[in-house]
Design a protein around this motif. Structure first.
Motif, PDB file in Angstrom:
ATOM      1  N   ILE A 145      51.904  19.425  36.235  1.00 18.66           N
ATOM      2  CA  ILE A 145      53.037  20.336  36.016  1.00 18.66           C
ATOM      3  C   ILE A 145      54.089  19.691  35.116  1.00 18.66           C
ATOM      4  N   LYS A 146      54.423  18.437  35.376  1.00 16.63           N
ATOM      5  CA  LYS A 146      55.535  17.789  34.669  1.00 16.63           C
ATOM      6  C   LYS A 146      55.140  17.265  33.289  1.00 16.63           C
ATOM      7  N   GLU A 147      53.932  16.705  33.182  1.00 19.77           N
ATOM      8  CA  GLU A 147      53.586  15.956  31.980  1.00 19.77           C
ATOM      9  C   GLU A 147      52.635  16.686  31.031  1.00 19.77           C
ATOM     10  N   TYR A 148      51.995  17.778  31.491  1.00 24.19           N
ATOM     11  CA  TYR A 148      51.015  18.451  30.639  1.00 24.19           C
ATOM     12  C   TYR A 148      51.337  19.923  30.401  1.00 24.19           C
ATOM     13  N   THR A 149      52.348  20.453  31.053  1.00 25.12           N
ATOM     14  CA  THR A 149      52.746  21.858  30.816  1.00 25.12           C
ATOM     15  C   THR A 149      54.258  21.921  30.687  1.00 25.12           C
ATOM     16  N   ARG A 150      54.707  22.859  29.932  1.00 23.35           N
ATOM     17  CA  ARG A 150      56.133  23.162  29.842  1.00 23.35           C
ATOM     18  C   ARG A 150      56.248  24.671  29.720  1.00 23.35           C
ATOM     19  N   ALA A 176      60.535  28.251  28.788  1.00 20.77           N
ATOM     20  CA  ALA A 176      59.734  27.460  29.728  1.00 20.77           C
ATOM     21  C   ALA A 176      60.542  27.018  30.941  1.00 20.77           C
ATOM     22  N   GLY A 177      61.778  27.467  31.087  1.00 19.29           N
ATOM     23  CA  GLY A 177      62.640  27.069  32.193  1.00 19.29           C
ATOM     24  C   GLY A 177      63.824  26.253  31.699  1.00 19.29           C
ATOM     25  N   HIS A 210      41.260  12.501  32.519  1.00 19.41           N
ATOM     26  CA  HIS A 210      40.639  13.790  32.202  1.00 19.41           C
ATOM     27  C   HIS A 210      41.398  14.558  31.111  1.00 19.41           C
ATOM     28  N   LEU A 211      42.710  14.436  31.076  1.00 17.57           N
ATOM     29  CA  LEU A 211      43.517  15.259  30.165  1.00 17.57           C
ATOM     30  C   LEU A 211      44.124  14.475  29.014  1.00 17.57           C
ATOM     31  N   GLY A 212      43.929  13.164  28.964  1.00 23.77           N
ATOM     32  CA  GLY A 212      44.510  12.371  27.884  1.00 23.77           C
ATOM     33  C   GLY A 212      45.946  11.985  28.190  1.00 23.77           C
ATOM     34  N   GLN A 213      46.606  11.459  27.178  1.00 21.77           N
ATOM     35  CA  GLN A 213      47.985  11.022  27.351  1.00 21.77           C
ATOM     36  C   GLN A 213      48.911  12.206  27.635  1.00 21.77           C
ATOM     37  N   PRO A 214      49.969  12.018  28.434  1.00 24.41           N
ATOM     38  CA  PRO A 214      50.920  13.109  28.726  1.00 24.41           C
ATOM     39  C   PRO A 214      51.511  13.696  27.451  1.00 24.41           C
ATOM     40  N   ARG A 215      51.661  15.005  27.443  1.00 25.30           N
ATOM     41  CA  ARG A 215      52.156  15.695  26.242  1.00 25.30           C
ATOM     42  C   ARG A 215      53.667  15.898  26.273  1.00 25.30           C
ATOM     43  N   PHE A 216      54.248  15.963  27.432  1.00 28.45           N
ATOM     44  CA  PHE A 216      55.678  16.247  27.551  1.00 28.45           C
ATOM     45  C   PHE A 216      56.337  15.183  28.423  1.00 28.45           C
ATOM     46  N   ARG A 217      57.625  15.064  28.235  1.00 25.71           N
ATOM     47  CA  ARG A 217      58.393  14.224  29.146  1.00 25.71           C
ATOM     48  C   ARG A 217      59.598  15.029  29.609  1.00 25.71           C
ATOM     49  N   ASN A 218      59.904  14.917  30.888  1.00 25.86           N
ATOM     50  CA  ASN A 218      61.078  15.613  31.413  1.00 25.86           C
ATOM     51  C   ASN A 218      62.344  14.947  30.888  1.00 25.86           C
ATOM     52  N   GLY A 219      63.438  15.650  31.029  1.00 24.70           N
ATOM     53  CA  GLY A 219      64.699  15.068  30.603  1.00 24.70           C
ATOM     54  C   GLY A 219      64.939  13.724  31.283  1.00 24.70           C
ATOM     55  N   VAL A 220      65.264  12.726  30.493  1.00 24.43           N
ATOM     56  CA  VAL A 220      65.432  11.375  31.034  1.00 24.43           C
ATOM     57  C   VAL A 220      66.906  10.994  30.980  1.00 24.43           C
ATOM     58  N   LEU A 221      67.432  10.467  32.101  1.00 16.77           N
ATOM     59  CA  LEU A 221      68.834  10.056  32.142  1.00 16.77           C
ATOM     60  C   LEU A 221      69.059   8.812  31.284  1.00 16.77           C
ATOM     61  N   GLU A 222      70.281   8.710  30.759  1.00 13.76           N
ATOM     62  CA  GLU A 222      70.656   7.489  30.049  1.00 13.76           C
ATOM     63  C   GLU A 222      70.674   6.322  31.041  1.00 13.76           C
TER      64      GLU A 222
END
Length: 786
Positions: free
Chosen positions: A543-548, A617-618, A589-601
């Motif tokens: 959910i977090k790393e392969y879909t947005r 996408a939310g 199975h799916l390869g490297q993650p395609r997305f990254r969630n917002g990351v705090l400083e």
């Protein structure tokens, strides 16, 4: 007296133009070497002719630009005309004058002069500019061949005239003018030829006009031939039909209708129809019996009767009224979506109390993949009604809704009537998909046609153009779907009850994956729970790393991808052991993650503020960076921002300037510093007022040297006086903040009503601060002095 311009000889000396009485012509261009009758009826023109006859019989003829002008001035006539000689003049009993004139040479008008009752034209004779001798010979031959071809095709040019042309061909100028006079060209085209002094250009122009005219004549003859063939075929068919009737009469079966007609009559008698439809069908059937069965009109009438008798006028499916069972079915098919489910159950409850209610028009609005269409299918199953789906995406033609008139070839009813025939019931659940994707062009506006379909006051008497009788649509439960509301016309929105489906939280997506998607995909891929097991963290990782997305369509796609790879492994190796899918094995199975969630400083920074934004996408974090540099007070905003966000940035900077003293900022900062505001991830379009207070906080931070709390996020619009206004999409923004580790969120006080939509578990973990003024935002967000 009107002057136009001075005329000059080729050596540059001013020329002395000739002056003759002028007669303006309507819809006629006289060429040199051309003898033509001219009818003159205007008094000034008759006086000009009389003056010419009294002197040397010379007259100057020019063509009007607009034939309707009664008293043409200099601007109303073409500048080039023809000097002509009057060969004969005859006064007719009705007062008009018929004059036979012979064109002599071209002339360009320099000015007009009004005399005693007529007008004279001063003009300079225009001589032909000759061509190269070798080019002349080739041009004459080419033009003659083209003209002879035109004469052969059109049949309007006599052989004697062609012989005359061969004699004239020694003079190229006379040849072109003579040909132009005998071809039915437009006045503007003939005047163009008259205006052209260069023989080479005149040859090319006339050749092009002859070729175009030949093409027109050829196409006209083809069309006439085709029509003639069709008429002969129809006459032949009619003759054979009459022969067949005569044979039937001799054999004694003239009155016997074909078996097909007997079957049709039986269907009409058996079908229960409304009074109006029954009357129309009987009348059409009587007309059909008088026609030849082989005629095209009989086919049209027969198809119309079949459509009327095949529609489910009074046939209804039995509607379930068990609320408990309906609620169970809705919960089985979908997780969450409480508001749509609640509305459907309310409708069922009212239907139990009232025998017939007008079908409500529900509009499910939300991003792709949240289950709008599948929810409509579940509603049909819960109510026991048949389900029908009509896709309106890309529909441009109004006739697709209302149907075609029967006068058109291949006419058909609209999509509504066609779908009713397929379902076989008059009370189905209709899902009108993508109602916001309809478009408008010259064929009409389909959204306007939908007004009658979706208006409970009008749809009991819906009139399809093909049927041309009223059909009651009030028993149908219409459910429309759309991605956005602003693409739906306001009158159409007014007729629908809008239910927003904003999207799923990560918690909801995980529940949907384990409860619906994984079992479904296991079955589709030939696997079962004894062979494959997805862990909680594995689903969260997907959910977090392969879909947005706001829905679960891509989530289902990625789960299917994992299962396909496992299925291949099982087939190739025969390894039938249980496969546990964890967060670590997802990448295998799916390869490297395609997305990254917002990351705090990593630490509190100056000029760096965490905002919140809404996307299809939310929600997501929106980092806003601001720096200053020596300059002249320029403000630069980058990051592919829309107009609304650009305006928010301008309003924020203006607010800071107006409050510089109270904010402990140098008053003249706008004279010595340039400000650059940037929103990273510039490839993603961003718009809306959500970042107003975040931009203002970033500007104050960089100018005052105070850092911003990295665990504080904010969203809201700012006014010039520092008020914080509410924004939309709050639920998605707060969920994104929670998922990214944000502890405190600053929002407008007017958004307090939207907090209730947040899941209680999320609400407890977030410190949601309500503010009304920008000063409150700054006191909460700014933490330390540099």
């Amino acid at each position: 007296m009107i002057n136009i311009t001075k005329l000059f000889n080729p050596d540059g000396s001013e020329a002395d133009p000739s002056e003759l009485p002028m007669v303006p012509l309507r819809d006629l261009v006289l060429f040199p070497h051309m003898i033509s009758p001219v009818f003159v009826g205007r008094e000034p023109s008759i006086k000009a002719l009389s003056e010419a006859m009294a002197n040397d019989k010379m007259i100057f003829l020019v063509t009007q630009q607009d034939a309707e002008t009664l008293k043409p001035k200099m601007n109303d006539i073409y500048p080039v005309g023809t000097q002509a000689k009057i060969n004969q003049l005859l006064r007719l009993p009705d007062g008009t004058v018929k004059v036979l004139v012979e064109g002599q040479c071209r002339g360009k008008i320099s000015r007009l002069r009004e005399m005693d009752g007529y007008v004279t034209a001063q003009f300079l004779p225009v001589t032909d500019i000759p061509m190269d001798p070798s080019l002349t010979k080739a041009s004459v031959r080419t033009l003659m061949e083209a003209f002879e071809n035109y004469a052969k095709i059109s049949g309007t040019i006599g052989k004697s005239f062609l012989k005359t042309l061969s004699e004239v061909s020694k003079d190229p100028g006379a040849l072109v003018d003579t040909m132009a006079a005998h071809i039915p060209l437009k006045v503007a085209d003939k005047q163009m030829l008259l205006d052209t002094p260069k023989l080479e250009e005149r040859f090319v122009l006339l050749l092009k006009m002859i070729e175009e005219e030949s093409e027109v004549v050829t196409m006209s003859e083809k069309i006439k031939g085709r029509v003639k063939e069709q008429m002969e075929a129809l006459q032949k068919k009619h003759y054979l039909n009459e022969q067949m009737r005569a044979i039937q009469k001799e054999m004694g079966d003239e009155g016997a209708a074909p078996q097909e007609y007997q079957d049709l009559e039986r269907d009409i008698k058996k079908k229960r129809l409304p009074k109006e439809a029954a009357s129309v069908v009987r009348r059409e059937f009587e007309k059909l019996k008088l026609m030849s069965p082989m005629s095209s009109e009989a086919t049209v009438v027969r198809n119309y009767i079949e459509w009327i008798t095949s529609l489910p006028w009074y046939r209804k499916s039995r509607v379930k009224t068990d609320l408990v069972q309906a609620e169970e079915i809705l919960n089985q098919d979908h997780y969450g979506l409480e508001k749509p489910k609640e509305r459907i159950l309310e409708f069922l409850a009212v239907q139990m109390l009232v025998k017939k209610i007008r079908g409500p028009i529900l509009c499910l609005v939300g991003p792709p993949g949240v289950g709008k269409t599948s929810l409509a299918r579940s509603v049909a199953r819960a109510m026991g009604r048949s389900f029908a789906r009509i896709s309106l995406g890309g529909v441009r033609d109004e006739a697709e809704i209302r149907g075609h008139r029967r006068t058109y070839i291949g006419a058909m009813p609209g999509k509504i009537i066609q779908t009713l025939k397929k379902t076989g019931y008059s009370n189905p659940v209709f899902c009108l998909d993508e109602v916001d994707k309809m478009s408008t062009d010259f064929r009409g506006d389909p959204s306007s046609a939908l007004l009658e379909v979706l208006d409970p006051e009008q749809n009991p008497t819906f009139n399809d153009h093909y049927l041309d009788v009223d059909y009651d649509l009030s028993d149908i439960l219409f459910i429309t779907t759309a991605n956005t509301l602003h693409d739906i016309p306001a009158p159409l929105q007014d007729r629908m009850e809008v239910i927003r489906i904003s999207g799923y939280t990560e918690y909801e997506k995980e529940k949907i994956a384990h409860g619906f998607l994984i079992p479904k995909q296991l079955k589709l891929n030939g696997l079962d729970a004894e062979r494959v097991n997805f862990s909680h963290n594995a689903v969260l990782s997907i959910i977090k790393e392969y879909t947005r997305e706001a829905g679960v369509r891509n989530l289902e796609r990625e789960i299917s991808s994992v299962l396909r790879k496992i299925a291949r492994h099982i087939v190739q190796t025969g390894d039938d052991k249980l496969k546990n899918i964890s967060a670590r094995t997802v990448a295998k199975h799916l390869g490297q993650p395609r997305f990254r969630n917002g990351v705090l400083e990593k630490k509190d920074g100056i000029g760096i503020v965490t905002g919140l934004a809404w996307t299809q996408a939310g929600g997501q974090l929106l980092t806003i960076e601001t720096v200053t540099m020596p300059g002249k007070g320029n403000v630069k905003v980058t990051g592919k921002l829309g107009e609304v966000m650009q305006e928010s940035a301008s309003a924020a900077v203006s607010y800071v300037r107006s409050r510089s003293l109270s904010l402990d900022i140098p008053e003249d900062f706008y004279k010595t510093l340039d400000i650059h505001i940037h929103v990273p991830e510039g490839a993603i379009p961003k718009d809306g007022p959500s970042a107003g207070i975040a931009i203002c906080t970033a500007v104050v931070s960089v100018l005052s040297g105070m850092a911003v709390d990295r665990k504080t996020a904010m969203t809201g619009e700012i006014t010039l006086r520092g008020r914080v206004l509410p924004v939309g999409g709050l639920k998605e923004k707060l969920l994104a903040a929670h998922a990214s580790g944000i502890k405190r969120v600053i929002i407008s006080h007017e958004n307090e009503k939207d907090i209730s939509e947040l899941p209680p578990s999320i609400r407890k973990q977030l410190d949601i601060v309500l503010v009304e003024e920008m000063d409150e935002v700054l006191s909460l967000a700014l933490v330390e002095k540099k």
